[in-house]
Design a protein around this motif. Structure first.
Motif, PDB file in Angstrom:
ATOM      1  N   ALA A 294      53.001  36.744  25.698  1.00  0.00           N
ATOM      2  CA  ALA A 294      53.350  36.436  26.736  1.00  0.00           C
ATOM      3  C   ALA A 294      52.906  37.236  27.976  1.00  0.00           C
ATOM      4  CB  ALA A 294      54.172  35.804  27.507  1.00  0.00           C
ATOM      5  N   SER A 295      54.019  38.197  28.176  1.00  0.00           N
ATOM      6  CA  SER A 295      53.778  39.580  28.753  1.00  0.00           C
ATOM      7  C   SER A 295      52.186  40.364  28.766  1.00  0.00           C
ATOM      8  CB  SER A 295      54.298  40.737  28.567  1.00  0.00           C
ATOM      9  OG  SER A 295      54.168  41.461  27.408  1.00  0.00           O
ATOM     10  N   ASN A 296      51.571  40.387  28.465  1.00  0.00           N
ATOM     11  CA  ASN A 296      50.175  40.610  27.797  1.00  0.00           C
ATOM     12  C   ASN A 296      48.935  40.237  28.115  1.00  0.00           C
ATOM     13  OD1 ASN A 296      50.782  43.071  26.489  1.00  0.00           O
ATOM     14  ND2 ASN A 296      50.993  42.420  24.593  1.00  0.00           N
ATOM     15  N   ILE A 297      49.134  38.888  28.039  1.00  0.00           N
ATOM     16  CA  ILE A 297      48.038  37.777  28.633  1.00  0.00           C
ATOM     17  C   ILE A 297      48.116  38.281  30.663  1.00  0.00           C
ATOM     18  CG2 ILE A 297      47.550  35.410  29.126  1.00  0.00           C
ATOM     19  CD1 ILE A 297      49.212  34.846  25.977  1.00  0.00           C
ATOM     20  N   ILE A 298      48.917  38.404  30.579  1.00  0.00           N
ATOM     21  CA  ILE A 298      49.387  37.938  32.355  1.00  0.00           C
ATOM     22  C   ILE A 298      49.000  39.245  32.769  1.00  0.00           C
ATOM     23  CG2 ILE A 298      50.318  38.299  34.741  1.00  0.00           C
ATOM     24  CD1 ILE A 298      50.058  35.663  33.323  1.00  0.00           C
ATOM     25  N   ASP A 299      48.678  40.571  32.129  1.00  0.00           N
ATOM     26  CA  ASP A 299      48.393  41.886  31.803  1.00  0.00           C
ATOM     27  C   ASP A 299      46.867  41.861  31.962  1.00  0.00           C
ATOM     28  OD1 ASP A 299      51.043  42.978  33.088  1.00  0.00           O
ATOM     29  OD2 ASP A 299      50.947  43.980  31.338  1.00  0.00           O
ATOM     30  N   LEU A 300      46.060  41.307  30.796  1.00  0.00           N
ATOM     31  CA  LEU A 300      44.889  40.892  31.298  1.00  0.00           C
ATOM     32  C   LEU A 300      43.925  40.195  31.991  1.00  0.00           C
ATOM     33  CD1 LEU A 300      44.993  40.330  27.079  1.00  0.00           C
ATOM     34  CD2 LEU A 300      44.297  42.434  27.948  1.00  0.00           C
ATOM     35  N   PHE A 301      44.645  38.858  32.205  1.00  0.00           N
ATOM     36  CA  PHE A 301      44.225  38.197  33.455  1.00  0.00           C
ATOM     37  C   PHE A 301      43.742  39.285  34.769  1.00  0.00           C
ATOM     38  CE2 PHE A 301      44.267  35.055  36.974  1.00  0.00           C
ATOM     39  CZ  PHE A 301      44.305  34.337  36.943  1.00  0.00           C
ATOM     40  N   LEU A 302      44.973  39.838  34.904  1.00  0.00           N
ATOM     41  CA  LEU A 302      45.297  40.607  36.040  1.00  0.00           C
ATOM     42  C   LEU A 302      44.424  42.261  36.374  1.00  0.00           C
ATOM     43  CD1 LEU A 302      49.103  39.956  37.586  1.00  0.00           C
ATOM     44  CD2 LEU A 302      46.444  38.557  37.885  1.00  0.00           C
ATOM     45  N   GLY A 303      44.521  41.811  35.177  1.00  0.00           N
ATOM     46  CA  GLY A 303      43.071  43.067  34.924  1.00  0.00           C
ATOM     47  C   GLY A 303      43.901  44.805  34.905  1.00  0.00           C
ATOM     48  N   GLY A 304      44.741  44.259  34.202  1.00  0.00           N
ATOM     49  CA  GLY A 304      46.319  46.007  34.519  1.00  0.00           C
ATOM     50  C   GLY A 304      45.893  46.316  32.625  1.00  0.00           C
TER      51      GLY A 304
ATOM     52  N   LYS B 289      45.329  45.237  41.277  1.00  0.00           N
ATOM     53  CA  LYS B 289      44.201  44.541  40.985  1.00  0.00           C
ATOM     54  C   LYS B 289      44.811  42.470  40.795  1.00  0.00           C
ATOM     55  CE  LYS B 289      41.638  48.036  38.191  1.00  0.00           C
ATOM     56  NZ  LYS B 289      41.459  47.968  36.612  1.00  0.00           N
ATOM     57  N   GLY B 290      43.833  41.819  40.992  1.00  0.00           N
ATOM     58  CA  GLY B 290      44.444  40.883  40.952  1.00  0.00           C
ATOM     59  C   GLY B 290      43.396  39.912  40.028  1.00  0.00           C
ATOM     60  N   CYS B 291      43.636  38.463  40.624  1.00  0.00           N
ATOM     61  CA  CYS B 291      42.360  37.423  40.208  1.00  0.00           C
ATOM     62  C   CYS B 291      40.878  38.066  40.301  1.00  0.00           C
ATOM     63  CB  CYS B 291      42.577  36.378  41.155  1.00  0.00           C
ATOM     64  SG  CYS B 291      41.779  35.328  40.579  1.00  0.00           S
ATOM     65  N   ILE B 292      40.624  38.106  39.079  1.00  0.00           N
ATOM     66  CA  ILE B 292      38.901  38.476  39.449  1.00  0.00           C
ATOM     67  C   ILE B 292      37.879  37.782  40.608  1.00  0.00           C
ATOM     68  CG2 ILE B 292      38.435  39.492  37.193  1.00  0.00           C
ATOM     69  CD1 ILE B 292      36.657  37.388  36.624  1.00  0.00           C
ATOM     70  N   LYS B 293      38.126  36.388  40.846  1.00  0.00           N
ATOM     71  CA  LYS B 293      37.236  35.461  41.749  1.00  0.00           C
ATOM     72  C   LYS B 293      38.042  35.863  43.273  1.00  0.00           C
ATOM     73  CE  LYS B 293      35.243  33.751  38.718  1.00  0.00           C
ATOM     74  NZ  LYS B 293      33.338  33.419  38.830  1.00  0.00           N
ATOM     75  N   CYS B 294      39.661  35.759  43.423  1.00  0.00           N
ATOM     76  CA  CYS B 294      39.833  36.012  44.691  1.00  0.00           C
ATOM     77  C   CYS B 294      41.090  36.177  45.073  1.00  0.00           C
ATOM     78  CB  CYS B 294      40.658  34.049  45.290  1.00  0.00           C
ATOM     79  SG  CYS B 294      42.154  34.346  44.161  1.00  0.00           S
TER      80      CYS B 294
END
Length: 68
Positions: free
Chosen positions: A58-68, A4-9
């Motif tokens: 901080a660590s949870n934010i990146i995971d949420l953004f990337l769909g983790g 998973k990654g950015c939901i747009k690109c």
């Protein structure tokens, strides 16, 4: 299993910034910035999401953004 990654690109390159914003009413009139957020953004396409700084780490934010 797809990565998973950015939901747009789909990119996995992210950046973060801390921002503060005014609320409504008196705090807006006096320019008191008591609403604090962490913005996570995709470095490739610029898609951004705001996360309440009081409830996220901080660590949870990146995971949420990337769909983790």
């Amino acid at each position: 299993m797809s990565e998973k990654g950015c939901i747009k690109c789909g990119s996995r390159e992210t950046g973060t910034k801390d921002v503060a914003m005014t609320g409504t009413g008196l705090s807006k009139m006096l320019d008191i910035q008591h609403n604090k957020f962490t913005v996570v953004f995709c470095k490739k396409c610029g898609y951004s999401e705001f996360y309440n700084k009081k409830s996220s780490t901080a660590s949870n934010i990146i995971d949420l953004f990337l769909g983790g």
